[in-house]
Design a protein around this motif. Structure first.
Motif, PDB file in Angstrom:
ATOM      1  N   LYS A   1       0.931  -1.220   0.002  1.00 26.09           N
ATOM      2  CA  LYS A   1       0.161  -0.008  -0.138  1.00 26.09           C
ATOM      3  C   LYS A   1       1.005   1.218  -0.009  1.00 26.09           C
ATOM      4  N   LEU A   2       0.268   2.256  -0.839  1.00 22.40           N
ATOM      5  CA  LEU A   2       1.208   3.534  -0.809  1.00 22.40           C
ATOM      6  C   LEU A   2       0.255   4.664  -0.505  1.00 22.40           C
ATOM      7  N   ILE A   3       0.592   5.564   0.505  1.00 22.24           N
ATOM      8  CA  ILE A   3      -0.395   6.801   0.835  1.00 22.24           C
ATOM      9  C   ILE A   3       0.612   7.930   0.291  1.00 22.24           C
ATOM     10  N   LYS A   4      -0.137   8.851  -0.330  1.00 25.21           N
ATOM     11  CA  LYS A   4       0.419  10.295  -0.466  1.00 25.21           C
ATOM     12  C   LYS A   4      -0.582  11.371  -0.472  1.00 25.21           C
TER      13      LYS A   4
ATOM     14  N   TRP B   1      -2.952  10.754 -10.192  1.00 24.98           N
ATOM     15  CA  TRP B   1      -2.302  10.585  -9.215  1.00 24.98           C
ATOM     16  C   TRP B   1      -2.326   9.104  -8.806  1.00 24.98           C
ATOM     17  N   PHE B   2      -3.834   8.535  -9.327  1.00 28.62           N
ATOM     18  CA  PHE B   2      -3.663   7.135  -8.915  1.00 28.62           C
ATOM     19  C   PHE B   2      -2.726   6.132  -9.395  1.00 28.62           C
ATOM     20  N   GLU B   3      -2.879   6.512 -10.832  1.00 26.64           N
ATOM     21  CA  GLU B   3      -1.821   5.642 -11.722  1.00 26.64           C
ATOM     22  C   GLU B   3      -0.282   5.896 -11.584  1.00 26.64           C
ATOM     23  N   GLY B   4      -0.123   7.125 -11.137  1.00 22.09           N
ATOM     24  CA  GLY B   4       1.415   7.211 -10.724  1.00 22.09           C
ATOM     25  C   GLY B   4       1.703   6.466  -9.658  1.00 22.09           C
ATOM     26  N   MET B   5       0.966   6.624  -8.702  1.00 21.82           N
ATOM     27  CA  MET B   5       1.017   5.676  -7.295  1.00 21.82           C
ATOM     28  C   MET B   5       1.157   4.176  -7.641  1.00 21.82           C
ATOM     29  N   ALA B   6       0.180   3.540  -8.440  1.00 22.48           N
ATOM     30  CA  ALA B   6       0.335   2.381  -8.713  1.00 22.48           C
ATOM     31  C   ALA B   6       1.446   1.868  -9.630  1.00 22.48           C
TER      32      ALA B   6
ATOM     33  N   GLU C   1       4.426   3.415  -9.063  1.00 27.30           N
ATOM     34  CA  GLU C   1       5.341   3.079  -8.107  1.00 27.30           C
ATOM     35  C   GLU C   1       5.301   1.879  -7.360  1.00 27.30           C
ATOM     36  N   LEU C   2       4.189   1.479  -7.034  1.00 26.50           N
ATOM     37  CA  LEU C   2       4.020   0.303  -6.433  1.00 26.50           C
ATOM     38  C   LEU C   2       4.367  -0.916  -7.206  1.00 26.50           C
ATOM     39  N   ALA C   3       3.953  -1.093  -8.473  1.00 25.10           N
ATOM     40  CA  ALA C   3       4.475  -1.785  -9.278  1.00 25.10           C
ATOM     41  C   ALA C   3       5.981  -2.105  -9.591  1.00 25.10           C
TER      42      ALA C   3
END
Length: 118
Positions: free
Chosen positions: A2-5, A34-39, A41-43
């Motif tokens: 999980k990532l929180i920003k 924002w959602f896609e950028g965070m995903a 990063e997680l990927a």
């Protein structure tokens, strides 16, 4: 995983500025970015091979509440499933009152960079 920003809504993030509407409120395409950028990063953290990356193939987003310039939005993106090269994410965005303003599901696939670019 999980990532929180948190992100502060700026005039550049508005529907009027981006061209997705006429009002000076947070644009839906900005929330998606924002959602896609965070995903992404997680990927990247889940991919061990430096010759691979992930590409987005689908986002299903509901934008539920307006957000004004100056508001802080907290996004939470979670890797919920990985089946072979397919990665599935859930995403939520909350305003400062912790009200849900948007939620989404997002799919990414792990690809070999060289092969993909050919």
């Amino acid at each position: 995983m999980k990532l929180i920003k948190s992100f502060k809504v700026t005039p550049a993030d508005t529907a009027r500025q981006i061209g997705s509407g006429t009002l000076r409120v947070l644009a839906t395409p900005k929330v998606a970015a924002w959602f896609e950028g965070m995903a992404t990063e997680l990927a990247a953290n889940a991919i061990a091979n430096t010759e691979e990356t992930s590409v987005g193939t689908n986002i299903n987003l509901d934008h539920l509440k307006k957000s004004l310039v100056g508001e802080t939005i907290t996004c939470e993106v979670t890797l919920t499933a990985r089946e072979g090269n397919k990665m599935t994410f859930t995403a939520e965005a909350f305003n400062e009152k912790r009200e849900l303003i948007a939620h989404a599901t997002h799919t990414r696939f792990v690809v070999n960079i060289e092969r993909f670019m050919k």
